[in-house]
Design an enzyme around this catalytic site. Structure first.
Site, PDB file in Angstrom:
ATOM      1  N   GLU A  73       0.822  -1.197   0.000  1.00 58.81           N
ATOM      2  CA  GLU A  73       0.000   0.000   0.000  1.00 58.81           C
ATOM      3  C   GLU A  73       0.863   1.257   0.000  1.00 58.81           C
ATOM      4  OE1 GLU A  73      -2.258  -3.110   0.252  1.00 58.81           O
ATOM      5  OE2 GLU A  73      -1.052  -2.753   2.021  1.00 58.81           O
ATOM      6  N   THR A  74       0.563   2.158  -0.878  1.00 63.07           N
ATOM      7  CA  THR A  74       1.293   3.397  -1.088  1.00 63.07           C
ATOM      8  C   THR A  74       0.448   4.175  -2.090  1.00 63.07           C
ATOM      9  OG1 THR A  74       3.409   2.268  -0.689  1.00 63.07           O
ATOM     10  CG2 THR A  74       3.561   4.326  -1.839  1.00 63.07           C
TER      11      THR A  74
END
Length: 534
Positions: A357-358
């Site tokens: 996740e980013t």
């Protein structure tokens, strides 16, 4: 002719960037305004208490990177978690520890660098004030944003081979639960309007008082008091010490193009190493995603991953053999091993999967000004200080709890990450911007998008949409659009293969291409985002 282009995993962010450009702002203004919007509408992917890497090219002006990786708090000690190890994630992105102390809660945070970097970029290279850049984000925080499928999907992700189910990051902490759960205790659903007035108040305080209020002023004191009351590692000293680093691009040549990417502790060296090896092969003649192509590219991925695990890290703490890794002799020897059919080993301690996740933002204009920026919370700590509204990163998760290794814990140290915002040039002019969220798969997605654009002549949307694979372990992972005949051929060569049920999978690659005909953009169809031009 398209004069401006923005691409992001969130429509709200891409639209905010274009609005700024149409109103006369430059690409830095647009990128920062969009990134602030991302911190509101994707609040577990990124935030003002996160980290990242910003790649800026201003036509006729500077070309540089602003590194804002978070650093381990000063209270960190090298062996403090060694006895808690359960296993290493199978692609090297972090460790699963007993009690998940590195993954969720008050001890999982590195220093919050994102706001510092955004403020610095605006002051040095933008034309807007910090308050003006914050305005769209404040509106989304106060008026609310519609919960998108990708956001809700992350919230509902279950436990995965020892990883904590992400719902715990929304409901275990009372302040976080107050924001993300409804009165009946249920998490907001797809299409619900989520308002975060506390985040809006904090952003208004920053707009009025400046970013330093977050690092040395009243907000900093609130953060430090919350950490001290709950056994956190962050302190006022850590906040006051937050500082970005300006670096020059890491350059290489690839098939007549000049490629500029970031330096460690970012992941650009991994991308560069793979490109150097793959230039020794006629990939186009193999055919896109043929068995020969996938086997060859996957071996380059595995070689680079093993080198990353063993010899790459924070250059303040680790001597990285960059000259050796990018030398002709290294690339020639690696290519020879691939041609001989050798399979690179990627050792792992135990098993498991990473959290990927980013977020990312690409912005460019017809004059060749460009920003490619990846920023993140890791997979988010689940902690919100009462009244402040924003979530902290959980990047202590990705340090190696075993002392004496490249990624080991140390006070003030940044963990090597795959963030690799990259710009490919034709001559002196930017040709292709690319970047992605997705943990260690970021470098693999960025690599394939570059190959798609350079070797196969794809436009930006084609380059980020084409079926992908990844090899960050000894297993080649395929999306469900890779042909089954190709999968059978890879297995016949002795490769362990994992087919995912998804037609599109991480990382979420976003890109902009600049040609004589204008700009075109691509947004990964696995996300909710879009590319928009004007």
């Amino acid at each position: 002719m398209t004069r401006f282009m923005a691409s992001a995993p969130q429509p709200e962010a891409a639209e905010a960037a274009i609005d700024v450009l149409k109103a006369g702002g430059n690409v830095v203004d647009a990128a920062i305004a969009a990134a602030f919007v991302q911190t509101v509408v994707d609040p577990q992917m990124c935030g003002i208490a996160g980290f990242g890497s910003m790649h800026l090219h201003l036509s006729g002006g500077p070309h540089l990177l602003i590194d804002f990786h978070g650093r381990a708090p000063l209270a960190t000690t090298a062996g403090m978690w060694e006895a808690l190890i359960e296993r290493e994630c199978d692609d090297g992105f972090g460790f699963v520890l007993k009690g998940r102390v590195n993954e969720i809660g008050y001890r999982s945070m590195t220093t919050p660098m994102t706001l510092k970097a955004f403020d610095e970029a605006l002051r040095r290279f933008g034309t807007m004030s910090l308050a003006a850049a914050l305005a769209p984000a404040i509106a989304y925080a106060e008026e609310g944003f519609m919960v998108r499928p990708a956001v809700h999907s992350f919230w509902m992700r279950g436990e995965d081979n020892g990883r904590v189910a992400r719902i715990h990051g929304l409901v275990d902490h009372p302040e976080t639960r107050r924001i993300y759960a409804k009165a009946d205790g249920a998490i907001h659903g797809v299409g619900d309007i989520l308002r975060n007035p506390d985040m809006g108040k904090t952003l208004r305080r920053i707009a009025a008082e400046g970013a330093e209020d977050f690092y040395t002023g009243a907000i900093a004191r609130e953060i430090a008091a919350d950490m001290a009351a709950n056994g956190g590692l962050l302190s006022m000293e850590d906040l006051a010490a937050c500082a970005t680093e300006e670096t020059s691009p890491l350059w290489l040549e690839y098939r007549g193009h000049r490629v500029a990417t970031n330096r460690p502790p970012g992941g650009g060296l991994v991308v560069a190493l793979m490109l150097r090896i793959l230039e020794r092969f006629d990939l186009r003649a193999m055919g896109h995603n043929s068995p020969d192509y996938i086997a060859t590219v996957a071996e380059a991925m595995k070689i680079a991953t093993a080198e990353k695990d063993a010899r790459m890290g924070d250059p303040r703490f680790v001597t990285i053999p960059e000259e050796e890794l990018l030398s002709d002799s290294y690339a020639d020897a690696a290519a020879a091993r691939i041609r001989a059919g050798e399979k690179a080993a990627v050792p792992r301690l135990g098993g498991g999967h990473e959290s990927r996740e980013t977020t990312h933002i690409c912005v460019a204009d017809a004059a060749g000004n460009a920003v490619s920026m990846t920023h993140s919370l890791g997979s988010s700590s689940g902690v919100v200080t009462p009244g402040l509204g924003f979530m902290y990163n959980n990047c202590m998760m990705v340090f190696d709890p075993r002392p004496g290794r490249a990624g080991s814990l140390a006070p003030g140290k940044a963990r090597f990450s795959a963030l690799s915002p990259t710009i490919v040039f034709r001559g002196e002019r930017p040709f292709f911007l690319v970047g992605a969220p997705g943990g260690t798969t970021i470098t693999m997605g960025n690599l394939q998008a570059i190959l798609n654009a350079v070797d196969f002549g794809m436009d930006a949307q084609e380059a980020v949409s084409a079926p992908r694979f990844t090899a960050t372990s000894e297993t080649i992972e395929l999306t469900n659009r890779i042909l089954r005949s190709t999968e059978r051929a890879l297995k016949a060569r002795g490769y362990p293969v994992k087919r995912h049920p998804f037609s599109h999978m991480m990382p979420l690659v976003h890109a902009i291409r600049l040609t004589e005909a204008g700009l075109d953009g691509g947004a990964d169809p696995a996300a909710d985002g879009m590319a928009v031009g004007a």
